[in-house]
Design a protein around this motif. Sequence first.
Motif, PDB file in Angstrom:
ATOM      1  N   LYS A 190     -48.629  -3.310  29.936  1.00 14.68           N
ATOM      2  CA  LYS A 190     -49.876  -2.630  29.569  1.00 14.68           C
ATOM      3  C   LYS A 190     -49.652  -1.625  28.451  1.00 14.68           C
ATOM      4  O   LYS A 190     -50.382  -1.602  27.450  1.00 14.68           O
ATOM      5  N   PHE A 191     -48.645  -0.776  28.611  1.00 14.19           N
ATOM      6  CA  PHE A 191     -48.428   0.281  27.618  1.00 14.19           C
ATOM      7  C   PHE A 191     -47.922  -0.280  26.298  1.00 14.19           C
ATOM      8  O   PHE A 191     -48.201   0.289  25.239  1.00 14.19           O
ATOM      9  N   THR A 192     -47.174  -1.372  26.347  1.00 17.82           N
ATOM     10  CA  THR A 192     -46.759  -2.012  25.095  1.00 17.82           C
ATOM     11  C   THR A 192     -47.974  -2.513  24.327  1.00 17.82           C
ATOM     12  O   THR A 192     -48.070  -2.351  23.100  1.00 17.82           O
ATOM     13  N   ALA A 193     -48.914  -3.133  25.049  1.00 16.03           N
ATOM     14  CA  ALA A 193     -50.138  -3.602  24.406  1.00 16.03           C
ATOM     15  C   ALA A 193     -50.962  -2.430  23.875  1.00 16.03           C
ATOM     16  O   ALA A 193     -51.494  -2.484  22.751  1.00 16.03           O
ATOM     17  N   ASP A 194     -51.067  -1.360  24.654  1.00 12.04           N
ATOM     18  CA  ASP A 194     -51.830  -0.184  24.205  1.00 12.04           C
ATOM     19  C   ASP A 194     -51.180   0.452  22.975  1.00 12.04           C
ATOM     20  O   ASP A 194     -51.884   0.836  22.025  1.00 12.04           O
ATOM     21  N   ALA A 195     -49.860   0.564  22.985  1.00  7.24           N
ATOM     22  CA  ALA A 195     -49.162   1.139  21.836  1.00  7.24           C
ATOM     23  C   ALA A 195     -49.363   0.279  20.592  1.00  7.24           C
ATOM     24  O   ALA A 195     -49.534   0.800  19.487  1.00  7.24           O
ATOM     25  N   GLY A 196     -49.351  -1.050  20.772  1.00  6.99           N
ATOM     26  CA  GLY A 196     -49.592  -1.939  19.641  1.00  6.99           C
ATOM     27  C   GLY A 196     -50.985  -1.766  19.068  1.00  6.99           C
ATOM     28  O   GLY A 196     -51.168  -1.764  17.840  1.00  6.99           O
ATOM     29  N   LYS A 197     -51.988  -1.594  19.938  1.00  7.63           N
ATOM     30  CA  LYS A 197     -53.361  -1.404  19.464  1.00  7.63           C
ATOM     31  C   LYS A 197     -53.515  -0.080  18.719  1.00  7.63           C
ATOM     32  O   LYS A 197     -54.160  -0.018  17.665  1.00  7.63           O
ATOM     33  N   LEU A 198     -52.919   0.979  19.258  1.00 10.88           N
ATOM     34  CA  LEU A 198     -53.002   2.280  18.591  1.00 10.88           C
ATOM     35  C   LEU A 198     -52.268   2.258  17.249  1.00 10.88           C
ATOM     36  O   LEU A 198     -52.753   2.808  16.248  1.00 10.88           O
ATOM     37  N   SER A 199     -51.107   1.630  17.221  1.00 11.92           N
ATOM     38  CA  SER A 199     -50.365   1.519  15.960  1.00 11.92           C
ATOM     39  C   SER A 199     -51.142   0.695  14.940  1.00 11.92           C
ATOM     40  O   SER A 199     -51.131   1.002  13.743  1.00 11.92           O
ATOM     41  N   ALA A 200     -51.819  -0.358  15.411  1.00 11.29           N
ATOM     42  CA  ALA A 200     -52.619  -1.185  14.507  1.00 11.29           C
ATOM     43  C   ALA A 200     -53.772  -0.384  13.912  1.00 11.29           C
ATOM     44  O   ALA A 200     -54.105  -0.542  12.729  1.00 11.29           O
ATOM     45  N   ARG A 201     -54.393   0.476  14.720  1.00 13.96           N
ATOM     46  CA  ARG A 201     -55.474   1.326  14.196  1.00 13.96           C
ATOM     47  C   ARG A 201     -54.950   2.265  13.115  1.00 13.96           C
ATOM     48  O   ARG A 201     -55.580   2.440  12.063  1.00 13.96           O
ATOM     49  N   MET A 202     -53.789   2.869  13.364  1.00 12.06           N
ATOM     50  CA  MET A 202     -53.223   3.780  12.362  1.00 12.06           C
ATOM     51  C   MET A 202     -52.798   3.029  11.110  1.00 12.06           C
ATOM     52  O   MET A 202     -52.957   3.532   9.992  1.00 12.06           O
ATOM     53  N   GLU A 203     -52.257   1.830  11.281  1.00 12.56           N
ATOM     54  CA  GLU A 203     -51.855   1.031  10.129  1.00 12.56           C
ATOM     55  C   GLU A 203     -53.067   0.612   9.300  1.00 12.56           C
ATOM     56  O   GLU A 203     -53.019   0.623   8.066  1.00 12.56           O
ATOM     57  N   ALA A 204     -54.167   0.257   9.977  1.00 17.78           N
ATOM     58  CA  ALA A 204     -55.391  -0.100   9.255  1.00 17.78           C
ATOM     59  C   ALA A 204     -55.926   1.096   8.475  1.00 17.78           C
ATOM     60  O   ALA A 204     -56.369   0.953   7.327  1.00 17.78           O
ATOM     61  N   PHE A 205     -55.865   2.285   9.077  1.00 19.15           N
ATOM     62  CA  PHE A 205     -56.301   3.475   8.348  1.00 19.15           C
ATOM     63  C   PHE A 205     -55.414   3.727   7.142  1.00 19.15           C
ATOM     64  O   PHE A 205     -55.910   4.084   6.053  1.00 19.15           O
ATOM     65  N   ALA A 206     -54.094   3.558   7.325  1.00 21.40           N
ATOM     66  CA  ALA A 206     -53.179   3.782   6.199  1.00 21.40           C
ATOM     67  C   ALA A 206     -53.493   2.827   5.049  1.00 21.40           C
ATOM     68  O   ALA A 206     -53.466   3.229   3.875  1.00 21.40           O
ATOM     69  N   ASP A 207     -53.817   1.584   5.349  1.00 23.80           N
ATOM     70  CA  ASP A 207     -54.167   0.614   4.302  1.00 23.80           C
ATOM     71  C   ASP A 207     -55.470   1.012   3.603  1.00 23.80           C
ATOM     72  O   ASP A 207     -55.578   0.940   2.373  1.00 23.80           O
ATOM     73  N   GLU A 208     -56.468   1.443   4.400  1.00 23.94           N
ATOM     74  CA  GLU A 208     -57.740   1.862   3.806  1.00 23.94           C
ATOM     75  C   GLU A 208     -57.566   3.098   2.943  1.00 23.94           C
ATOM     76  O   GLU A 208     -58.114   3.184   1.831  1.00 23.94           O
ATOM     77  N   PHE A 209     -56.806   4.052   3.444  1.00 26.76           N
ATOM     78  CA  PHE A 209     -56.601   5.287   2.682  1.00 26.76           C
ATOM     79  C   PHE A 209     -55.786   5.018   1.428  1.00 26.76           C
ATOM     80  O   PHE A 209     -56.008   5.638   0.382  1.00 26.76           O
TER      81      PHE A 209
END
Length: 239
Positions: A200-219
Amino acid sequence: MEQVGLAATSDVTLWSLFMQAGLVVKLVMLGLIAASVWTWAIVVDKSLNYGRVRRQLDSFEQVFWSGQSLEELYRTLSDRQTSGMGAIFVSAMREWKKSFERGARAPIGLQMRIDRAMDVTLARESEALEARLGSLATIGSAAPFIGLFGTVVGIMTSFQAIAGSKSTNLAVVAPGIAEALLATAIGLLAAIPAVIAYNKFTADAGKLSARMEAFADEFSAILSRQIDEKLQPSRQAAQ
């Protein structure tokens, strides 16, 4: 005889089984209980931490896309201890300002430095999200085998008792086998929550990291456009 059998049955409790177990089996059980406690401590800590990170990401995205200027947002966050998207934003803006203060002229080099700064911060934030998940994986994979080791030792002790007493009566061997099987039960009790929590936490960490990575790409795309706007006049003047 019937009263003796009832007395023996009443003594077969979890506590009595633990107290009657051999030293090695006791150590195995105590280690597995400690691993179970550590697992639940990680579960509680990660649940609270991931919930806090989600709220921080939601709050930052709301402020970032509200139309507030980047300079004003940077001044607000630069003096604070930031994490998540805020840390990525501050690292990119800090590199942006340092480069222009030193008279940056090459847009490609500036963009690469900003992207590298965000990548380093993103890696640090992802590492923080995944901290202690390795402990869950270790407990989930090793606890059943550790419990099985305790079971094997307990059964060997029971067979030695059978050989010493020269009796194959079930009442003689049952307590020793029950002690041995208790080690396996505790091992599974520690391993099952650890495996579920790790997944569960591996999946949650992946989702949170993906959100931050998407923001980094947009920024990065936003800053790329601003770099072109700022450096275009200077390149035209140089020509």
